[in-house]
Design a protein around this motif. Structure first.
Motif, PDB file in Angstrom:
ATOM      1  N   LYS A 198     -95.187 -99.712   7.350  1.00 16.39           N
ATOM      2  CA  LYS A 198     -93.744 -99.900   7.449  1.00 16.39           C
ATOM      3  C   LYS A 198     -93.361-101.315   7.896  1.00 16.39           C
ATOM      4  O   LYS A 198     -92.285-101.798   7.588  1.00 16.39           O
ATOM      5  N   ARG A 199     -94.259-101.928   8.660  1.00 17.89           N
ATOM      6  CA  ARG A 199     -93.941-103.274   9.170  1.00 17.89           C
ATOM      7  C   ARG A 199     -93.996-104.347   8.088  1.00 17.89           C
ATOM      8  O   ARG A 199     -93.629-105.485   8.327  1.00 17.89           O
ATOM      9  N   PHE A 200     -94.489-103.985   6.913  1.00 19.44           N
ATOM     10  CA  PHE A 200     -94.641-104.991   5.857  1.00 19.44           C
ATOM     11  C   PHE A 200     -93.468-104.948   4.878  1.00 19.44           C
ATOM     12  O   PHE A 200     -93.653-104.821   3.688  1.00 19.44           O
ATOM     13  N   ASN A 201     -92.247-105.007   5.438  1.00 20.54           N
ATOM     14  CA  ASN A 201     -91.084-105.090   4.573  1.00 20.54           C
ATOM     15  C   ASN A 201     -90.312-106.335   4.941  1.00 20.54           C
ATOM     16  O   ASN A 201     -90.361-106.782   6.072  1.00 20.54           O
ATOM     17  N   HIS A 202     -89.592-106.885   3.980  1.00 21.93           N
ATOM     18  CA  HIS A 202     -88.800-108.045   4.350  1.00 21.93           C
ATOM     19  C   HIS A 202     -87.548-107.615   5.104  1.00 21.93           C
ATOM     20  O   HIS A 202     -87.279-108.095   6.193  1.00 21.93           O
ATOM     21  N   PHE A 203     -86.777-106.700   4.518  1.00 23.52           N
ATOM     22  CA  PHE A 203     -85.549-106.259   5.187  1.00 23.52           C
ATOM     23  C   PHE A 203     -85.781-104.899   5.849  1.00 23.52           C
ATOM     24  O   PHE A 203     -86.179-103.949   5.191  1.00 23.52           O
ATOM     25  N   VAL A 204     -85.441-104.802   7.129  1.00 23.48           N
ATOM     26  CA  VAL A 204     -85.625-103.532   7.805  1.00 23.48           C
ATOM     27  C   VAL A 204     -84.641-102.496   7.258  1.00 23.48           C
ATOM     28  O   VAL A 204     -84.943-101.306   7.196  1.00 23.48           O
ATOM     29  N   ASN A 205     -83.469-102.964   6.834  1.00 19.52           N
ATOM     30  CA  ASN A 205     -82.459-102.012   6.373  1.00 19.52           C
ATOM     31  C   ASN A 205     -82.369-101.949   4.846  1.00 19.52           C
ATOM     32  O   ASN A 205     -81.436-101.376   4.299  1.00 19.52           O
ATOM     33  N   ALA A 206     -83.301-102.595   4.156  1.00 18.22           N
ATOM     34  CA  ALA A 206     -83.347-102.475   2.697  1.00 18.22           C
ATOM     35  C   ALA A 206     -84.800-102.650   2.283  1.00 18.22           C
ATOM     36  O   ALA A 206     -85.172-103.635   1.642  1.00 18.22           O
ATOM     37  N   PRO A 207     -85.674-101.696   2.694  1.00 18.25           N
ATOM     38  CA  PRO A 207     -87.116-101.889   2.537  1.00 18.25           C
ATOM     39  C   PRO A 207     -87.550-102.133   1.098  1.00 18.25           C
ATOM     40  O   PRO A 207     -88.569-102.778   0.862  1.00 18.25           O
ATOM     41  N   GLU A 208     -86.780-101.654   0.140  1.00 15.54           N
ATOM     42  CA  GLU A 208     -87.225-101.812  -1.245  1.00 15.54           C
ATOM     43  C   GLU A 208     -86.884-103.185  -1.814  1.00 15.54           C
ATOM     44  O   GLU A 208     -87.392-103.581  -2.849  1.00 15.54           O
ATOM     45  N   GLU A 209     -86.065-103.956  -1.086  1.00 18.35           N
ATOM     46  CA  GLU A 209     -85.658-105.258  -1.629  1.00 18.35           C
ATOM     47  C   GLU A 209     -86.582-106.371  -1.152  1.00 18.35           C
ATOM     48  O   GLU A 209     -87.014-106.390  -0.018  1.00 18.35           O
ATOM     49  N   LYS A 210     -86.824-107.337  -2.052  1.00 19.11           N
ATOM     50  CA  LYS A 210     -87.643-108.492  -1.666  1.00 19.11           C
ATOM     51  C   LYS A 210     -86.739-109.632  -1.217  1.00 19.11           C
ATOM     52  O   LYS A 210     -85.541-109.616  -1.509  1.00 19.11           O
ATOM     53  N   ASP A 211     -87.317-110.591  -0.533  1.00 16.80           N
ATOM     54  CA  ASP A 211     -86.530-111.738  -0.070  1.00 16.80           C
ATOM     55  C   ASP A 211     -85.969-112.494  -1.285  1.00 16.80           C
ATOM     56  O   ASP A 211     -86.727-113.088  -2.046  1.00 16.80           O
ATOM     57  N   PRO A 212     -84.633-112.477  -1.477  1.00 18.08           N
ATOM     58  CA  PRO A 212     -84.074-113.115  -2.665  1.00 18.08           C
ATOM     59  C   PRO A 212     -84.152-114.639  -2.625  1.00 18.08           C
ATOM     60  O   PRO A 212     -83.961-115.291  -3.640  1.00 18.08           O
ATOM     61  N   SER A 213     -84.462-115.203  -1.470  1.00 19.63           N
ATOM     62  CA  SER A 213     -84.474-116.667  -1.405  1.00 19.63           C
ATOM     63  C   SER A 213     -85.792-117.258  -1.910  1.00 19.63           C
ATOM     64  O   SER A 213     -85.922-118.454  -2.061  1.00 19.63           O
ATOM     65  N   ILE A 214     -86.770-116.388  -2.167  1.00 20.64           N
ATOM     66  CA  ILE A 214     -88.072-116.910  -2.611  1.00 20.64           C
ATOM     67  C   ILE A 214     -87.981-117.433  -4.039  1.00 20.64           C
ATOM     68  O   ILE A 214     -87.464-116.761  -4.926  1.00 20.64           O
ATOM     69  N   GLN A 215     -88.484-118.643  -4.225  1.00 22.05           N
ATOM     70  CA  GLN A 215     -88.416-119.250  -5.562  1.00 22.05           C
ATOM     71  C   GLN A 215     -89.769-119.823  -5.968  1.00 22.05           C
ATOM     72  O   GLN A 215     -90.495-120.339  -5.142  1.00 22.05           O
ATOM     73  N   PHE A 216     -90.037-119.735  -7.243  1.00 22.83           N
ATOM     74  CA  PHE A 216     -91.282-120.298  -7.760  1.00 22.83           C
ATOM     75  C   PHE A 216     -90.960-121.288  -8.864  1.00 22.83           C
ATOM     76  O   PHE A 216     -89.905-121.239  -9.479  1.00 22.83           O
ATOM     77  N   GLU A 217     -91.927-122.197  -9.099  1.00 24.92           N
ATOM     78  CA  GLU A 217     -91.829-123.071 -10.258  1.00 24.92           C
ATOM     79  C   GLU A 217     -93.112-122.876 -11.063  1.00 24.92           C
ATOM     80  O   GLU A 217     -94.096-122.386 -10.524  1.00 24.92           O
ATOM     81  N   MET A 218     -93.093-123.291 -12.326  1.00 29.84           N
ATOM     82  CA  MET A 218     -94.294-123.107 -13.138  1.00 29.84           C
ATOM     83  C   MET A 218     -95.077-124.406 -13.202  1.00 29.84           C
ATOM     84  O   MET A 218     -94.520-125.492 -13.209  1.00 29.84           O
ATOM     85  N   MET A 219     -96.387-124.268 -13.247  1.00 30.27           N
ATOM     86  CA  MET A 219     -97.243-125.436 -13.382  1.00 30.27           C
ATOM     87  C   MET A 219     -98.556-124.975 -13.995  1.00 30.27           C
ATOM     88  O   MET A 219     -99.143-124.012 -13.510  1.00 30.27           O
ATOM     89  N   ARG A 220     -98.995-125.630 -15.058  1.00 29.45           N
ATOM     90  CA  ARG A 220    -100.242-125.271 -15.746  1.00 29.45           C
ATOM     91  C   ARG A 220    -100.397-123.759 -15.900  1.00 29.45           C
ATOM     92  O   ARG A 220    -101.397-123.160 -15.500  1.00 29.45           O
ATOM     93  N   ASP A 221     -99.368-123.118 -16.428  1.00 23.96           N
ATOM     94  CA  ASP A 221     -99.393-121.693 -16.759  1.00 23.96           C
ATOM     95  C   ASP A 221     -99.497-120.756 -15.560  1.00 23.96           C
ATOM     96  O   ASP A 221     -99.775-119.578 -15.711  1.00 23.96           O
ATOM     97  N   GLN A 222     -99.328-121.269 -14.369  1.00 25.71           N
ATOM     98  CA  GLN A 222     -99.256-120.369 -13.222  1.00 25.71           C
ATOM     99  C   GLN A 222     -98.036-120.766 -12.407  1.00 25.71           C
ATOM    100  O   GLN A 222     -97.458-121.831 -12.583  1.00 25.71           O
ATOM    101  N   LYS A 223     -97.687-119.864 -11.441  1.00 28.33           N
ATOM    102  CA  LYS A 223     -96.545-120.222 -10.613  1.00 28.33           C
ATOM    103  C   LYS A 223     -96.992-121.032  -9.402  1.00 28.33           C
ATOM    104  O   LYS A 223     -98.152-120.996  -9.013  1.00 28.33           O
ATOM    105  N   LYS A 224     -96.035-121.774  -8.820  1.00 30.68           N
ATOM    106  CA  LYS A 224     -96.284-122.400  -7.515  1.00 30.68           C
ATOM    107  C   LYS A 224     -95.012-122.286  -6.694  1.00 30.68           C
ATOM    108  O   LYS A 224     -93.931-122.053  -7.239  1.00 30.68           O
ATOM    109  N   ALA A 225     -95.153-122.468  -5.378  1.00 34.17           N
ATOM    110  CA  ALA A 225     -93.979-122.370  -4.512  1.00 34.17           C
ATOM    111  C   ALA A 225     -93.027-123.516  -4.813  1.00 34.17           C
ATOM    112  O   ALA A 225     -93.462-124.633  -5.102  1.00 34.17           O
ATOM    113  N   ALA A 226     -91.712-123.237  -4.776  1.00 34.91           N
ATOM    114  CA  ALA A 226     -90.739-124.309  -4.956  1.00 34.91           C
ATOM    115  C   ALA A 226     -90.845-125.255  -3.768  1.00 34.91           C
ATOM    116  O   ALA A 226     -91.249-124.866  -2.684  1.00 34.91           O
TER     117      ALA A 226
END
Ligand SMILES: Cc1cc2nc3c(=O)[nH]c(=O)nc-3n(C[C@H](O)[C@H](O)[C@H](O)COP(=O)(O)OP(=O)(O)OC[C@H]3O[C@@H](n4cnc5c(N)ncnc54)[C@H](O)[C@@H]3O)c2cc1C
Ligand code: SF4
Ligand code: FES
Lengths: 129, 831
Positions: free
Chosen positions: B801-829
């Motif tokens: 249970k402790r591995f959720n981003h939102f305590v009051n919306a456990p099914e939602e992921k952190d919307p601020s996370i962004q990725f960019e693409m590089m050589r066919d894989q993602k990387k952190a923005a």
């Protein structure tokens, strides 16, 4: 804006149950489009809420930080680069040039935790640059 | 003595503070008139009003301070007349007060250029709390903003607009570049591009011709014919000294404003002084607090019949604009003929540094720093104190490349009268004496000297001076863990062990005081793990773990985590490789082979971690402890199974060792390797402990390190059989775990160990301390207690249970996370 008018405009948002929050730790609460870090400093029987975003590198991380005190003042350390911020007024304790955190009032009633937002004012809390 | 102060701003307040400190109570009366509705507040940190500070937080002193010190303060009551004949002043509310000495601290007002339309709604100034309150009210309706003026205050105002939610903000500068008075052309360019990437639109060489709109502002027109639509504007085009009262009283003022004063801050009437931003000294207005404070000091000295004169003031500044460091010191613009210039420029990172050096190469004259101003204090002190430069002056900018640290750098080289805190005028000598008097922390130095209490820019240097003074007093700087524990790590380890304490809170109750912090929590958590090897996430100890340990994964840029399954010895079956590939695909993870011969999966959302591990564990993987201060990998070369040179089976031995010490928590991470012969393909000599096959067995090396300070491991014992080799490793590791300081790798530990390698060999091999049986037993119990932490989490719904981003919306992921693409894989923005 005088403090009395602000107080009357406070709106209490139900965040979670008390035992959803780890003892002496934090969780992240979703409030509209915002992320709030909520801390239960159980050693001191205190609750705090701040913005979840660390102003240093704009990471949504403070709820995962360690909490503690510095000269008796409660604080949180960002997991990324360990900058520390006062939980009382949000100022950065480890780098005086760093921006402060926005803080919110918290109340607990019958094992339910509420975070207080000021009418129309919460819009200012998160810097988006 | 009757003293009246007109103006209760920063400098007027500081004058009161200094007067009260200097004169005995009862020897004077002090009356202050302020035009603003509240007592003096910290204008320098005005913008913090937007990041949550209240008007009360910003007060220079609480409202009752004035009464407590017998000061009569009239707020909201501007003085409207000075009668020099009668020596009285008349206030707006009709009060007449007599004075022997009058101090004008009326400051300045924002300069408003005569542009048609400046009176429209939605046009603001940026100087008082009231200005900010009005901006706040208007900003909720505004979408596009502009600031006239690209100087220091203008950029600060632009940042404020962004904070208010007006993210589409323009800065309009009349000059060809930003901050024309403080920094040079190239610096400006870097600053501009940096600010642009942060979302500001910047126009230089632009002259506003009119502000359009009916009642409220809707746009701006420029003299070059262009225009923009905006619904909010802040004017920050410079300051205008408030000299109207002085002028009306017949005191001399400057042609472009300002009350003329001499070196004692006296106006043309010797009983009337002017200080702060309203004073014109030698044709110059000083628009910063530090010189204002110095002026206040001069007046207090003069009133107490002491000799003190104002001798101009250094206008060096350092500030952070929207997260970008900007500093200028000394003379940033020395003409090329009169100096040598060293410039460092990194347009990628947005860093620009320039220093001007005297033509003989001996002294620093000034310079500009953009993007990274860490060296500001040191450079400023070197300039102001004419500290002789090292042989290669560029070293002070770029750091010494090879050889010893450059001389003349560091606080030791500064003279005692070097002013360290320029806001409060505190010298190095004053700080050193305060330290010698027993004030050994930054906080107590702040309290007793006031250094670092205003802008705080000098705090790092003050800390250096504290350490330097303590050291030069020969004081033993004891390695206590932090303010909550008066013990070193080693002492804590023994006490926890003897008292058999098992949770962080109990350790704090029994051995410490207060409520803990991010320094002692992981230290104690690590000691508990090294002693008892219990699941680290048991209730109570979970939040004492370093954040990475708490989530059993490494937090990465952007807030996602990396997953590193253990691959002992670097050996892996094709089936398991396929599982890793499938998991990575399913959860969209970036994959990379690590230096430790395993596979790192990056970019996992915190809420996906348990599911990812569930799949990995089902396929036979276990935690790799890449997140912990623990054993990481035991690298191996292929050894005698395939290699034609191999003497023994290095892979099997590596696997045996990795499985023995997996999960072992220590003061820092531990790495190891096993090579099958002296060709050393596994690079075992760069590890905390490394093993190399010989004709007759194994050579065991310890204390090696890669990282920023590479160091070769040293031979502990030669030609060992496998069993003895493991015994020695048990003893070595346990001895290290028990005695090292927090976050100290084996290499540093060994370097600091008294007696060095000979001593260690005596302990581990000759049992000189008689503790080897104990060390081995302790290690064996840790080995027996090992469990895969991830398996325990996967199987335990409470922990999951402790591995959720939102305590009051456990099914939602952190919307601020962004990725960019590089050589066919993602990387952190990017940050
Ligand atoms: C947003 C902002 C950021 C700044 N950042 C920095 C910085 O980082 N570093 C730095 O060194 N400086 C900075 N400054 C400048 C610094 O704030 C000023 O140098 C300092 O406030 C000057 O102090 P003062 O007392 O002379 O004037 P003020 O603080 O302006 O005080 C003058 C007071 O006198 C009052 N007054 C005027 N006329 C009368 C009258 N007739 N009767 C009664 N009262 C009167 C005014 O209302 C005002 O309250 C900044 C300024 C601003 C606005
Ligand atoms: S270290 Fe020796 S045994 Fe191992 S791969 Fe290299 S050459 Fe072969
Ligand atoms: S992101 Fe929080 S300290 Fe760097």
């Amino acid at each position: 804006m005088s403090s009395t008018t602000t107080l009357t405009e406070v709106h209490w948002f139900f965040a979670c149950k008390t035992d959803d929050v780890p003892l002496n730790g934090g969780v992240c609460v979703k409030y509209k489009e915002e992320q709030i870090a909520l801390f239960h400093f159980s050693r001191r029987e205190e609750w705090y809420a701040t913005q979840n975003m660390c102003p240093h590198k704009h990471q949504m991380a403070l709820s995962r930080g360690m909490i503690g005190t510095q000269n008796g003042e409660p604080k949180v350390a960002c997991p990324f680069h360990k900058k520390t911020f006062s939980l009382e007024d949000g100022r950065c304790l480890s780098d005086e040039a760093e921006c402060s955190l926005k803080t919110y009032p918290v109340k607990v009633e019958e094992n339910r935790v509420y975070i207080g937002f000021y009418g129309g004012f919460d819009k200012l809390s998160l810097t988006t640059v | 003595m009757k003293v009246v102060v007109i103006g209760n701003g920063m400098v007027g307040y500081k004058f009161c503070e200094k007067l009260v400190a200097k004169f005995e109570p009862g020897t004077y009366s002090l009356t202050v008139f302020g035009e603003e509705p509240r007592p003096a507040y910290d204008r320098v940190h005005l913008s913090e009003f937007f990041s949550g500070k209240s008007a009360d937080d910003l007060l220079m002193a609480p409202a009752n301070w004035y009464a407590d010190n017998n000061i009569i303060l009239h707020t909201s009551d501007p003085v409207k007349e000075i009668n020099r004949e009668q020596k009285t002043i008349l206030s707006h509310k009709g009060l007449t007060v007599e004075y022997d000495y009058l101090v004008l601290a009326t400051g300045s007002a924002a300069f408003v250029p005569p542009i048609p339309g400046v009176d429209k709604q939605g046009v603001f100034l940026y100087r008082t709390i009231e200005d900010l309150e009005m901006m706040t009210a208007h900003a909720s309706k505004a979408k596009r903003g502009a600031v006239i003026g690209g100087g220091l205050l203008g950029l600060e105002a632009a940042k404020a607009m962004i904070d208010l939610g007006v993210t589409d903000t323009h800065v309009i500068e009349f000059a060809p570049r930003l901050m024309p008075r403080q920094i040079d052309d190239s610096g400006s360019k870097i600053l501009q591009s940096k600010l642009e990437t942060l979302g500001l639109t910047i126009f230089t060489n632009k002259n506003t011709s009119c502000i359009t709109g009916d009642e409220s502002i809707t746009g701006m027109q420029f003299s070059d014919g262009t225009s923009i639509d905006v619904d909010m504007l802040v004017i920050s085009a410079g300051i205008k000294p408030r000299d109207e009262l002085a002028k009306a009283a017949g005191l001399e003022t400057g042609p472009r404003g300002g009350i003329v004063v001499n070196e004692k801050m006296q106006t043309t009437d010797e009983t009337i002084f002017a200080i702060g931003e309203c004073a014109l000294f030698n044709g110059m207005i000083y628009g910063l607090v530090a010189p204002g404070y110095e002026m206040a000091d001069v007046v207090v000295a003069t009133l107490s019949a002491a000799e003190k004169a104002f001798a101009g003031f250094d206008m060096s500044t350092k500030l952070k604009l929207i997260g970008v460091d900007v500093a200028s010191f000394g003379d940033p613009f020395v003409p090329a003929a009169d100096c040598r210039t060293v410039v460092f420029e990194d347009t990628m990172k947005g860093v620009y540094k320039r220093i001007n050096i005297s033509t003989d190469g001996k002294y620093l004259l000034g310079g500009v720093l953009i993007g990274d101003a860490a060296a500001y204090n040191m450079l400023l002190q070197t300039t102001k104190n004419k500290v002789a430069l090292p042989e290669n002056p560029e070293d002070i900018l770029l750091g010494s490349r090879g050889g010893d640290a450059p001389q003349g750098a560091g606080v030791a080289g500064l003279p005692a009268d070097a002013v360290i805190c320029s806001c409060e005028g505190i010298t190095k000598g004053a700080i050193c004496s305060a330290v010698e008097a027993g004030n050994e922390t930054l906080d107590s130095i702040k309290k007793c000297t006031k250094a670092a209490t205003c802008c705080g820019g000098c705090a790092p240097m003050v800390k250096d001076i504290i350490t330097y003074t303590l050291k030069s007093q020969g004081k033993y700087i004891r390695n206590v863990v932090c303010e909550h524990f008066n013990y070193s790590r080693q002492e804590l380890y023994y006490l926890i062990k003897i008292k058999k304490i098992k949770s962080y809170d109990d350790v704090l109750d029994e051995l410490g005081h207060g409520d803990g912090c991010e320094v002692c929590k992981p230290v104690v958590a690590s000691i508990l793990a090294s002693l008892w090897n219990e699941m680290i996430l048991v209730k109570g100890n979970d939040t004492a773990q370093d954040s990475n340990d708490r989530y059993l994964a490494n937090i990465q840029k952007g807030g996602t985590y990396s997953v590193v399954p253990r691959i002992p010895g670097g050996e892996i079956t094709p089936e398991k490789l396929i599982v890793i590939g499938e998991v990575a695909k399913k959860y969209n993870l970036y994959t990379k082979i690590t230096g430790g011969q395993r596979i790192d999966l990056f970019g996992a959302h915190v809420s996906d971690l348990p599911a990812i591990w569930e799949e990995l564990i089902a396929a036979g993987f276990e935690s790799g402890h890449a997140y912990g201060k623990a054993l990481r990998t035991v690298k191996s070369c292929v050894g005698s199974t395939w290699c034609r040179f191999g003497l023994h089976d290095s892979v099997s031995f590596a696997i045996q060792i990795e499985e023995r010490y997996r999960g072992l928590r220590a003061p820092h991470k531990i790495k190891s390797a096993v090579s099958g012969c002296i060709r050393e393909c596994a690079e075992a000599q760069s590890k905390d402990f490394g093993i190399i096959a010989t004709e007759r067995g194994w050579n065991l090396y310890v204390g090696g390190n890669g990282g920023s300070k590479p160091q070769h491991a040293i031979l502990l014992a030669a030609d060992l059989d496998s069993e003895t080799c493991i015994k020695y490793i048990d003893r070595f590791l346990m001895f290290y775990i028990k005695t090292a300081d927090p976050l100290t790798r084996t290499a540093t530990w060994l370097n600091k160990l008294e007696g060095g390698m000979d001593y260690l060999r005596n302990v581990v091999i000759n049992d000189s301390l008689g503790i080897n049986a104990e060390l081995e037993a302790e290690m064996q119990s840790l080995v027996d207690n090992y469990k895969c932490e991830w398996k325990e989490v996967v199987d335990n719904p409470e922990l999951r249970k402790r591995f959720n981003h939102f305590v009051n919306a456990p099914e939602e992921k952190d919307p601020s996370i962004q990725f960019e693409m590089m050589r066919d894989q993602k990387k952190a923005a990017g940050w």
